[in-house]
Design a protein around this motif. Structure first.
Motif: not given
Length: 291
Positions: A190-198
């Motif tokens: 989830r945190l990796g996906l949030q980083d990618q989203l940013v």
């Protein structure tokens, strides 16, 4: 400023892709036929975009993410071989809208696949570590007492159970640790996906200085991210931001307000009574913005 922490980015497992299930045999046959028709269109040298658009807005859309990954780029008209490289971190994080993007992304937990919820790992808290050690100590003390009873001949009916306590504690901890690893893996994803989203959002804003971020833009971007990954999602969102979403990305809301004026006529076509009521209470069109 980071997105909550510097957790390593994890690849998106295929199990997180949302697929439509076939609940009835007749629906299943229709779905299979629909998939075959879409794949036939995609296999043509000259793809019929109008046909793809019809399937896209039909119930169930393109049915599977596999089809979306192939259809979306063709519908939008992007060249997957010429996607610009990602700028360096300093450039992305130095943009005027970066902090607001991070705040919105940190609040977007519900947009990520089921199971990727934010949870504190059980064994990482000091309190739970202490409890675990206390249980261990208590178990071994009870075991030692039981052994002492046996040696002096004062056997107890509960000795057999007490003798098993250390093994039971160890087995319980093994299960808890397995559960923690699973939760921690979901957290890292989830945190990796949030980083990618940013990064995805900032790549668009950095490339087009005239564009301004608005709340809700990240909800659009995360949909593409979860299906096609960061690079292709960037190419798709970049094209859409300069076309379909352009009027909403001005420095002010003048053009957005103008578009909202069409809401009353649209509502009137569907529900004239609702439109009349809203006009009677002088409902301000800017109230549509959060919706």
């Amino acid at each position: 400023m980071k997105v909550e922490n510097d957790a390593a980015r994890e690849p998106i497992p295929k199990s997180h892709e949302i697929e439509y299930s076939e609940t009835k045999s007749d629906e299943g046959e229709k779905t299979k036929e629909k998939v075959q028709q879409i794949k036939k269109i995609l296999a043509e040298d000259s793809v019929n975009i109008n046909k793809l658009q019809e399937f896209a807005i039909s119930p169930g859309g393109f049915v599977t993410n596999e089809i979306r990954q192939e259809a979306w780029p063709k519908m939008v008209g992007i060249d997957l071989e010429s996607i610009p490289p990602k700028p360096d971190e300093e450039t992305l994080h130095g943009h005027r809208d970066y902090n607001q993007v991070v705040l919105d992304v940190n609040r977007s937990l519900k947009r990520f696949p089921p199971g990727l919820r934010e949870r504190r790992p059980y064994f990482l808290t000091k309190q739970n570590k202490n409890k675990s050690q206390m249980l261990k100590n208590l178990a071994y003390h009870m075991y030692e007492i039981c052994c002492l009873y046996i040696k002096i001949g004062q056997r107890s009916n509960s000795c057999g159970t007490v003798r098993k306590i250390p093994q039971l504690i160890k087995r319980k901890e093994t299960k808890e640790m397995a559960k923690w690893k699973s939760k921690n893996m979901d957290e890292n994803i989830r945190l990796g996906l949030q980083d990618q989203l940013v990064d995805l959002i900032m790549r668009v804003l950095v490339r087009h200085e005239e564009l301004h971020y608005y709340q809700g833009y990240h909800d659009i971007c995360v949909t593409f991210l979860l299906v096609v990954g960061e690079d292709v999602a960037f190419a798709l969102v970049d094209k859409l931001s300069m076309n379909h979403l352009r009027d909403f990305m001005d420095a002010d809301m003048d053009r957005t307000k103008h578009i909202l004026n069409y809401m009353y006529p649209l509502i009137g076509r569907v529900n004239p009574n609702l439109r009349d009521f809203m006009e009677s209470i002088a409902f301000n069109i800017t109230g549509w913005n959060p919706w």
